[in-house]
Design a protein around this motif. Structure first.
Motif, PDB file in Angstrom:
ATOM      1  N   GLU A 149      -5.420   1.332  -2.879  1.00  0.00           N
ATOM      2  CA  GLU A 149      -4.064   1.813  -3.155  1.00  0.00           C
ATOM      3  C   GLU A 149      -3.599   1.310  -4.516  1.00  0.00           C
ATOM      4  O   GLU A 149      -3.899   0.178  -4.915  1.00  0.00           O
ATOM      5  CB  GLU A 149      -3.133   1.283  -2.052  1.00  0.00           C
ATOM      6  CG  GLU A 149      -1.763   1.888  -2.031  1.00  0.00           C
ATOM      7  CD  GLU A 149      -0.939   1.415  -0.843  1.00  0.00           C
ATOM      8  OE1 GLU A 149       0.281   1.677  -0.828  1.00  0.00           O
ATOM      9  OE2 GLU A 149      -1.506   0.798   0.067  1.00  0.00           O
ATOM     10  N   LYS A 151      -1.209  -0.058  -7.617  1.00  0.00           N
ATOM     11  CA  LYS A 151      -0.155  -1.060  -7.730  1.00  0.00           C
ATOM     12  C   LYS A 151       1.162  -0.368  -8.064  1.00  0.00           C
ATOM     13  O   LYS A 151       1.196   0.551  -8.866  1.00  0.00           O
ATOM     14  CB  LYS A 151      -0.504  -2.050  -8.845  1.00  0.00           C
ATOM     15  CG  LYS A 151       0.504  -3.175  -8.965  1.00  0.00           C
ATOM     16  CD  LYS A 151       0.308  -3.945 -10.236  1.00  0.00           C
ATOM     17  CE  LYS A 151       1.375  -5.002 -10.409  1.00  0.00           C
ATOM     18  NZ  LYS A 151       2.738  -4.488 -10.440  1.00  0.00           N
ATOM     19  N   LYS A 152       2.252  -0.834  -7.423  1.00  0.00           N
ATOM     20  CA  LYS A 152       3.575  -0.272  -7.683  1.00  0.00           C
ATOM     21  C   LYS A 152       4.377  -1.232  -8.567  1.00  0.00           C
ATOM     22  O   LYS A 152       4.184  -2.436  -8.506  1.00  0.00           O
ATOM     23  CB  LYS A 152       4.361  -0.053  -6.377  1.00  0.00           C
ATOM     24  CG  LYS A 152       3.991   1.218  -5.617  1.00  0.00           C
ATOM     25  CD  LYS A 152       2.718   1.049  -4.905  1.00  0.00           C
ATOM     26  CE  LYS A 152       2.400   2.184  -3.966  1.00  0.00           C
ATOM     27  NZ  LYS A 152       1.226   1.895  -3.162  1.00  0.00           N
ATOM     28  N   LYS A 155       6.258  -4.952  -7.772  1.00  0.00           N
ATOM     29  CA  LYS A 155       5.444  -5.606  -6.754  1.00  0.00           C
ATOM     30  C   LYS A 155       4.340  -6.396  -7.433  1.00  0.00           C
ATOM     31  O   LYS A 155       3.897  -6.060  -8.533  1.00  0.00           O
ATOM     32  CB  LYS A 155       4.799  -4.570  -5.814  1.00  0.00           C
ATOM     33  CG  LYS A 155       5.806  -3.751  -5.012  1.00  0.00           C
ATOM     34  CD  LYS A 155       6.347  -4.567  -3.874  1.00  0.00           C
ATOM     35  CE  LYS A 155       7.210  -3.737  -2.949  1.00  0.00           C
ATOM     36  NZ  LYS A 155       7.715  -4.518  -1.825  1.00  0.00           N
ATOM     37  N   ALA A 158      -0.251  -3.943  -4.576  1.00  0.00           N
ATOM     38  CA  ALA A 158       0.153  -2.626  -4.092  1.00  0.00           C
ATOM     39  C   ALA A 158       1.385  -2.721  -3.198  1.00  0.00           C
ATOM     40  O   ALA A 158       2.303  -1.919  -3.289  1.00  0.00           O
ATOM     41  CB  ALA A 158      -0.995  -1.967  -3.340  1.00  0.00           C
ATOM     42  N   ARG A 159       1.409  -3.732  -2.312  1.00  0.00           N
ATOM     43  CA  ARG A 159       2.533  -3.884  -1.381  1.00  0.00           C
ATOM     44  C   ARG A 159       3.150  -5.274  -1.386  1.00  0.00           C
ATOM     45  O   ARG A 159       4.264  -5.446  -0.919  1.00  0.00           O
ATOM     46  CB  ARG A 159       2.071  -3.552   0.038  1.00  0.00           C
ATOM     47  CG  ARG A 159       1.617  -2.107   0.164  1.00  0.00           C
ATOM     48  CD  ARG A 159       1.323  -1.732   1.573  1.00  0.00           C
ATOM     49  NE  ARG A 159       0.911  -0.340   1.658  1.00  0.00           N
ATOM     50  CZ  ARG A 159       0.999   0.407   2.736  1.00  0.00           C
ATOM     51  NH1 ARG A 159       1.483  -0.100   3.846  1.00  0.00           N
ATOM     52  NH2 ARG A 159       0.591   1.646   2.728  1.00  0.00           N
ATOM     53  N   ARG A 160       2.418  -6.257  -1.876  1.00  0.00           N
ATOM     54  CA  ARG A 160       2.894  -7.632  -1.829  1.00  0.00           C
ATOM     55  C   ARG A 160       4.048  -7.833  -2.805  1.00  0.00           C
ATOM     56  O   ARG A 160       3.956  -7.480  -3.977  1.00  0.00           O
ATOM     57  CB  ARG A 160       1.753  -8.588  -2.193  1.00  0.00           C
ATOM     58  CG  ARG A 160       2.119 -10.020  -1.858  1.00  0.00           C
ATOM     59  CD  ARG A 160       1.289 -11.003  -2.637  1.00  0.00           C
ATOM     60  NE  ARG A 160       1.481 -12.393  -2.357  1.00  0.00           N
ATOM     61  CZ  ARG A 160       2.628 -13.051  -2.344  1.00  0.00           C
ATOM     62  NH1 ARG A 160       3.766 -12.416  -2.510  1.00  0.00           N
ATOM     63  NH2 ARG A 160       2.670 -14.343  -2.143  1.00  0.00           N
ATOM     64  N   SER A 161       5.130  -8.426  -2.307  1.00  0.00           N
ATOM     65  CA  SER A 161       6.280  -8.724  -3.158  1.00  0.00           C
ATOM     66  C   SER A 161       6.085 -10.065  -3.835  1.00  0.00           C
ATOM     67  O   SER A 161       5.277 -10.888  -3.416  1.00  0.00           O
ATOM     68  CB  SER A 161       7.567  -8.768  -2.321  1.00  0.00           C
ATOM     69  OG  SER A 161       7.797  -7.523  -1.720  1.00  0.00           O
TER      70      SER A 161
END
Length: 167
Positions: A149, A151-152, A155, A158-161
């Motif tokens: 997935e 990376k956003k 973040k 990909a999902r870890r804050s």
């Protein structure tokens, strides 16, 4: 313009005849499936897994598998990866009957092993179309579409804050 009244038995006979005609045409189509071979008598297929792409050629031989010009024992050092590569031959009952020559690009070794397995499975179905149901039932012809997935923004991954800090 008088229509004939058909009984239930007449309809059963008509549907049985139609089913037999369809089964006959399907059987003739299955028989006409011919191997797809090149001028050297090899079957070619492309296998994919994650970011890895494998170009695979198979031909009758002693079971030698060459990956990027090297033997599979040196290229795939882990036994699990060699097991993955040999699975299509085990399931199809064609162990040590085909030589495999393949080139793999992209991804890591695990993804490359999966790509080679996918390519070998497809090439086997091109060489012997009768093996398709066996390989399909074991899921070797399905391209595993799972990929990493992206990376956003905002973040850490990909999902870890990012770690929360109260102060």
């Amino acid at each position: 313009m008088a229509e004939e009244k058909k009984t239930l038995e007449d309809l059963k006979e008509i549907t049985a005849e139609a089913a037999n005609a369809e089964a006959g045409s399907e059987a003739s189509e299955a028989v006409t499936a011919e191997p797809k071979l090149d001028a050297q008598g090899r079957a070619y297929a492309t296998g994919k897994r994650k970011d890895a792409v494998a170009r695979v050629w198979i031909k009758p031989g002693s079971g030698k598998i060459t990956v990027n010009g090297r033997d599979q024992l040196t290229y795939f050092a882990r036994p699990t990866q060699r097991l993955v590569v040999n699975q299509p031959f085990e399931v199809a009952g064609r162990k040590d009957q085909f030589d495999v020559d393949c080139t793999v690009k992209g991804g890591g070794l695990s993804g490359q092993a999966g790509a080679v397995r996918h390519g070998i499975s497809k090439a086997l179905t091109y060489y012997e179309p009768g093996l398709r149901p066996v390989l399909k039932a074991n899921g070797f012809l399905t391209r595993d579409a799972r990929v990493v997935e992206r990376k956003k923004y905002g973040k850490a991954k990909a999902r870890r804050s990012f770690q929360f800090s109260k102060r």
